[in-house]
Design a protein around this motif. Structure first.
Motif, mmCIF file in Angstrom:
data_model
loop_
_atom_site.group_PDB
_atom_site.id
_atom_site.type_symbol
_atom_site.label_atom_id
_atom_site.label_comp_id
_atom_site.label_asym_id
_atom_site.label_seq_id
_atom_site.Cartn_x
_atom_site.Cartn_y
_atom_site.Cartn_z
ATOM 1 N N GLU A 1 3.659 -1.036 10.023
ATOM 2 C CA GLU A 1 2.344 -1.671 10.110
ATOM 3 C C GLU A 1 1.314 -1.003 9.207
ATOM 4 O O GLU A 1 0.576 -1.678 8.488
ATOM 5 C CB GLU A 1 1.860 -1.654 11.561
ATOM 6 N N SER A 2 1.234 0.308 9.238
ATOM 7 C CA SER A 2 0.235 0.996 8.420
ATOM 8 C C SER A 2 0.524 0.811 6.933
ATOM 9 O O SER A 2 -0.412 0.704 6.124
ATOM 10 C CB SER A 2 0.205 2.491 8.762
ATOM 11 N N TYR A 3 1.780 0.716 6.555
ATOM 12 C CA TYR A 3 2.126 0.535 5.146
ATOM 13 C C TYR A 3 1.854 -0.894 4.701
ATOM 14 O O TYR A 3 1.480 -1.140 3.539
ATOM 15 C CB TYR A 3 3.592 0.916 4.924
ATOM 16 N N ARG B 1 1.516 -0.988 -6.583
ATOM 17 C CA ARG B 1 2.953 -0.740 -6.726
ATOM 18 C C ARG B 1 3.395 0.415 -5.834
ATOM 19 O O ARG B 1 4.456 0.343 -5.175
ATOM 20 C CB ARG B 1 3.269 -0.425 -8.192
ATOM 21 N N ALA B 2 2.590 1.479 -5.786
ATOM 22 C CA ALA B 2 2.929 2.612 -4.927
ATOM 23 C C ALA B 2 2.930 2.212 -3.460
ATOM 24 O O ALA B 2 3.801 2.639 -2.679
ATOM 25 C CB ALA B 2 1.946 3.758 -5.172
ATOM 26 N N ALA B 3 1.957 1.389 -3.053
ATOM 27 C CA ALA B 3 1.896 0.937 -1.659
ATOM 28 C C ALA B 3 3.113 0.080 -1.313
ATOM 29 O O ALA B 3 3.681 0.191 -0.211
ATOM 30 C CB ALA B 3 0.603 0.162 -1.417
ATOM 31 N N ARG B 4 3.544 -0.769 -2.251
ATOM 32 C CA ARG B 4 4.733 -1.585 -1.991
ATOM 33 C C ARG B 4 5.996 -0.737 -1.924
ATOM 34 O O ARG B 4 6.911 -1.039 -1.145
ATOM 35 C CB ARG B 4 4.857 -2.647 -3.085
ATOM 36 N N ILE B 5 6.052 0.305 -2.750
ATOM 37 C CA ILE B 5 7.204 1.204 -2.707
ATOM 38 C C ILE B 5 7.279 1.896 -1.347
ATOM 39 O O ILE B 5 8.348 1.984 -0.730
ATOM 40 C CB ILE B 5 7.129 2.233 -3.849
ATOM 41 N N ASP B 6 6.119 2.390 -0.879
ATOM 42 C CA ASP B 6 6.103 3.035 0.438
ATOM 43 C C ASP B 6 6.495 2.048 1.536
ATOM 44 O O ASP B 6 7.212 2.410 2.488
ATOM 45 C CB ASP B 6 4.716 3.612 0.722
ATOM 46 N N LEU B 7 6.054 0.803 1.421
ATOM 47 C CA LEU B 7 6.430 -0.205 2.411
ATOM 48 C C LEU B 7 7.929 -0.457 2.364
ATOM 49 O O LEU B 7 8.584 -0.579 3.418
ATOM 50 C CB LEU B 7 5.656 -1.503 2.149
ATOM 51 N N ASP B 8 8.493 -0.541 1.155
ATOM 52 C CA ASP B 8 9.935 -0.753 1.040
ATOM 53 C C ASP B 8 10.716 0.432 1.600
ATOM 54 O O ASP B 8 11.805 0.253 2.164
ATOM 55 C CB ASP B 8 10.296 -0.986 -0.429
ATOM 56 N N ARG B 9 10.160 1.629 1.491
ATOM 57 C CA ARG B 9 10.851 2.824 1.986
ATOM 58 C C ARG B 9 10.840 2.941 3.501
ATOM 59 O O ARG B 9 11.496 3.817 4.054
ATOM 60 C CB ARG B 9 10.243 4.076 1.359
#
Length: 383
Positions: A96-98, A162-170
């Motif tokens: 949720e936070s990501y 892009r960094a936020a999407r990477i963290d969400l994917d992780r």
């Protein structure tokens, strides 16, 4: 008178006893018949000598599964002890936070694009006005500078998105290696942190596997100088594996690497063999022994171990059936053991009839009655 009668009776009794002994029985009592023995006819063949080296099974790949973002584990998506493929999801972290961070980053990108469109139009108008001579050169430079600043700000916002999407994917933790996963070291509801010291699970690639063995530095020098390869020219140099229970592994392997370092305390070098492991029988850490080819002997004799003994001086000897079916004792020179046989380099020849059964009742020079038989396959030591 009485004495003479006694002598006559004794003589008659002796004649009666002698008369009951047949000529054949008398002949058997005078000389025993040949002792029956079992023999095997030996054949000369080319034999590859091997060196047995101790080793351990090593996984061909190991990946420790760790989170790259912090959060609460909400789900485990694999079976412990099962196989996983690279890219398979293994854990999920509360996202949720990501997701909120991605939404905020998307808004920043939209805002930056809007500013860039406005400043780009301003710079275009300034260029038109300066062409008419209405505005000064400074006004155009300021407009172009603001446009470039807003373009850079857009790139920063896009990078943050892009960094936020990477963290969400992780938040979905995926396998980075195809192999067998062990037990899980965490459970649903546990808090994990990015790059924590303790892994969540460990994946090991088990097909193929490596076998790390040690060999003396002197033998490694022979390999590097080519003397061993010349002795094995044209010979199958694949290595075989003996498991901890004494059984031979069905797959053969090959040497793929050698550590370029000699252990100072032991004087040995670590060698790495590669073995196929399609059934998963070989597990990391398992103790094994590797039979590695060293050189080839021409016209050597493989003598069954049950037909070889030691004499009083502790030397290996064998008994063969010689001329006129009489026992001959042979002193042997043995290179090494191979399965249930001894590799004999001297003392036995092609065509010799080696006695393998009945050894307890014979002696050199004794006549025997040989009968062709088959040696047992069980290993034995020199007696």
């Amino acid at each position: 008178m009485i004495r003479s009668r006694f002598l006559i009776v004794a003589a008659l009794a002796a004649n009666l006893v002698l008369g009951t002994i047949t000529p054949s029985a008398a002949q058997q009592q005078g000389a025993g018949g040949p002792q029956p023995v079992t023999v095997t006819t030996l054949e000369a063949r080319d034999v590859t000598l091997t060196s047995r080296l101790p080793g351990r099974i090593v996984a061909s790949g190991v990946a420790e599964v760790r989170p790259q973002v912090a959060g609460i584990i909400t789900e485990r998506l694999f079976e412990e002890g099962g196989r996983v493929m690279a890219g398979d999801p293994m854990y999920r972290i509360d996202a949720e936070s990501y997701e909120a961070s991605v939404a905020a980053a998307e808004a920043q990108v939209a805002e930056a694009r809007a500013r860039l469109r406005a400043t780009s139009k301003e710079a275009d108008r300034a260029q038109e006005l300066i062409d008419r001579g209405v505005v000064s050169e400074q006004r155009l430079e300021e407009a172009i500078s603001q446009r470039d600043v807003d373009a850079a700000a857009l790139k920063v916002a896009e990078a943050e998105l892009r960094a936020a999407r990477i963290d969400l994917d992780r938040t979905t933790i995926r396998a980075k290696l195809s192999g067998v996963v062990g037990r899980s070291f965490t459970t649903q509801g546990a808090l994990v942190t990015a790059s924590q010291a303790e892994p969540l699970a460990v994946i090991r690639a088990l097909d193929p596997v490596y076998v790390d063995v040690t060999q003396s530095a002197a033998e490694i020098l022979a390999w590097r100088r080519g003397s061993v390869q010349s002795k094995l020219d044209g010979v199958d140099t694949r290595v075989t594996l003996q498991l901890a229970d004494g059984e031979l592994y069905t797959e053969t392997g090959e040497m793929t690497a050698a550590e370029p370092h000699v252990n100072e305390s032991t004087g040995v070098v670590t060698l790495r063999m590669t073995f196929a492991n399609p059934d998963g029988l070989l597990l990391p850490g398992m103790y094994v022994q590797v039979d590695m080819p060293q050189r080839q002997l021409k016209d050597a004799i493989l003598a069954p171990q049950q037909g070889v003994q030691r004499n009083r001086r502790g030397e290996p000897v064998a008994y063969v059936v010689g001329a006129e079916n009489k026992v001959e004792e042979r002193a042997l020179t043995i290179a090494q053991a191979q399965g249930a046989n001894w590799v004999v380099t001297d003392g036995l020849s092609h065509g010799d009839k080696l006695i393998i059964e009945g050894l307890q009742k014979i002696a050199p020079g004794a006549p025997v009655a040989p009968e062709e038989g088959k040696a047992t396959t069980a290993d034995s030591s020199l007696q």
